[in-house]
Design a protein around this motif. Structure first.
Motif, PDB file in Angstrom:
ATOM      1  N   GLU A 164       5.533 -10.997  -1.800  1.00  0.00           N
ATOM      2  CA  GLU A 164       5.380 -10.032  -0.640  1.00  0.00           C
ATOM      3  C   GLU A 164       6.010 -10.681   0.802  1.00  0.00           C
ATOM      4  OE1 GLU A 164       1.623  -8.265   2.481  1.00  0.00           O
ATOM      5  OE2 GLU A 164       1.271  -9.931   0.788  1.00  0.00           O
ATOM      6  N   PRO A 194       0.649  -0.419  -2.380  1.00  0.00           N
ATOM      7  CA  PRO A 194       1.796  -0.287  -1.942  1.00  0.00           C
ATOM      8  C   PRO A 194       2.742   0.619  -2.695  1.00  0.00           C
ATOM      9  CG  PRO A 194       1.528  -2.336  -2.996  1.00  0.00           C
ATOM     10  CD  PRO A 194       0.219  -1.938  -2.871  1.00  0.00           C
ATOM     11  N   TYR A 239       9.289  -4.252   1.774  1.00  0.00           N
ATOM     12  CA  TYR A 239       7.985  -5.166   2.024  1.00  0.00           C
ATOM     13  C   TYR A 239       7.715  -6.110   1.004  1.00  0.00           C
ATOM     14  CZ  TYR A 239       6.788  -1.972   5.837  1.00  0.00           C
ATOM     15  OH  TYR A 239       6.761  -0.925   6.841  1.00  0.00           O
ATOM     16  N   ARG A 266       3.371  -1.110   2.826  1.00  0.00           N
ATOM     17  CA  ARG A 266       2.503  -2.373   2.727  1.00  0.00           C
ATOM     18  C   ARG A 266       1.104  -1.710   1.806  1.00  0.00           C
ATOM     19  NH1 ARG A 266       4.115  -7.215   3.936  1.00  0.00           N
ATOM     20  NH2 ARG A 266       4.614  -6.867   6.114  1.00  0.00           N
ATOM     21  N   SER A 285      -2.621   0.243   2.252  1.00  0.00           N
ATOM     22  CA  SER A 285      -3.571  -0.316   3.012  1.00  0.00           C
ATOM     23  C   SER A 285      -5.063   0.503   2.271  1.00  0.00           C
ATOM     24  CB  SER A 285      -3.684   0.419   4.458  1.00  0.00           C
ATOM     25  OG  SER A 285      -3.567   1.876   4.337  1.00  0.00           O
ATOM     26  N   SER A 333      -0.737  -7.188   0.704  1.00  0.00           N
ATOM     27  CA  SER A 333      -0.835  -6.787   1.963  1.00  0.00           C
ATOM     28  C   SER A 333      -2.080  -7.668   2.615  1.00  0.00           C
ATOM     29  CB  SER A 333      -1.161  -5.302   2.312  1.00  0.00           C
ATOM     30  OG  SER A 333      -2.576  -5.023   1.831  1.00  0.00           O
TER      31      SER A 333
END
Length: 280
Positions: free
Chosen positions: A150, A180, A242, A173, A175, A125
């Motif tokens: 990714e 993820p 993702y 994703r 964070s 990410s």
């Protein structure tokens, strides 16, 4: 008469399944008000999510009643480095165990060794890459790679290109400190009826069907694995991919690098293919 009484007592003890460390399969409904069958379902999914990319045979694992509670031992596979009739020989052991008390509360979860995938997920990410830009052009034929890919823009499962023959996906994703959300392994669709319909060949469908079976009472178990029930429900509703883990030859992985929707790629493992056999 004394001998008869002793034998009868031994039979009573044996029937409890607690004598001499023996284990028994728990009943379908516990006297403590929870369902061991449902607990198995929750544990299987939580173990898969919290151990991305690790080939654990969760569907073959069963909750066993032991002295003082329950135990859930999960089998795993690891390639031995040898082949037999063109088939890789897999070593099977039990690398992960969850122990619970008599009420189904988790007491301990054994941890798998830290691996290169764990390191790569720290950068997922963030759009950063490892040394794959340097190493991929230099890899010879006859090698098989495991890579973490990714995507720039999430896609739905049906739009995956034919090259991406994977069922090990990242459905969010991630964070901050939140990794993820991963889904894979050998968890299938539940027994019918299931609404909406579940396609056993779809990882997203099987993930959604698993989340559908969770209730608010499962939060304490999920929390022990560092999993948020609210996040699971949000991700299940979105149902997008993702990223994924892929095993392929260097030639195929180089094609991934040319895909405009590939944001980052990490090489997390490699091994030689069988001698005189073309690496797929």
């Amino acid at each position: 008469m004394k001998r008869i009484k002793i034998c009868a007592s031994m039979l009573i003890i044996a029937s409890t399944g607690l004598a001499c460390g023996t284990t028994t399969k728990p009943p379908s409904q516990s006297i403590h008000g929870f369902s061991p069958a449902h607990l198995e379902t929750v544990l299987r999914g939580a173990i898969v999510i919290s151990n991305p990319g690790t080939p654990l045979i969760v569907s073959d694992s069963r909750l066993q009643q032991v002295l003082g509670g329950y135990e859930f031992r999960v089998a795993g596979e690891e390639w031995s480095g040898y082949y037999q009739d063109s088939t890789p020989i897999m070593d099977i052991d039990y690398p992960l165990t969850v122990t619970l008390d008599s009420k189904g509360n988790i007491k301990d979860i054994s941890k798998l060794p830290f691996n290169r995938l764990d390191s790569a997920l720290r950068y997922f990410s963030r759009g950063s890459r490892d040394g794959s830009d340097w190493i991929l052009p230099r890899l010879p034929a006859g090698i098989r790679l495991k890579v973490l890919v990714e995507l720039k823009n999430p896609i739905v499962e049906k739009n995956l290109a034919w090259d991406y023959q994977s069922n090990r996906f990242f459905l969010s994703r991630g964070s901050g400190n939140e990794r993820p959300l991963y889904w894979g392994g050998d968890i299938g669709c539940p027994e019918p009826p299931v609404k909406p319909a579940c396609d056993k060949d779809s990882s997203v469908d099987t993930f959604r069907s698993w989340v559908q079976r969770l209730t608010d009472k499962d939060r304490p178990i999920l929390d022990k694995f560092g999993i948020s029930l609210n996040s699971l429900r949000t991700v299940a509703k979105e149902g997008q991919i993702y990223g994924f883990i892929q095993e392929a030859s260097p030639q195929v992985v180089r094609r991934f690098k040319k895909d405009k929707n590939v944001r980052s790629l990490w090489v997390i493992d490699m091994w030689p293919c069988r001698q005189k056999e073309q690496c797929p």
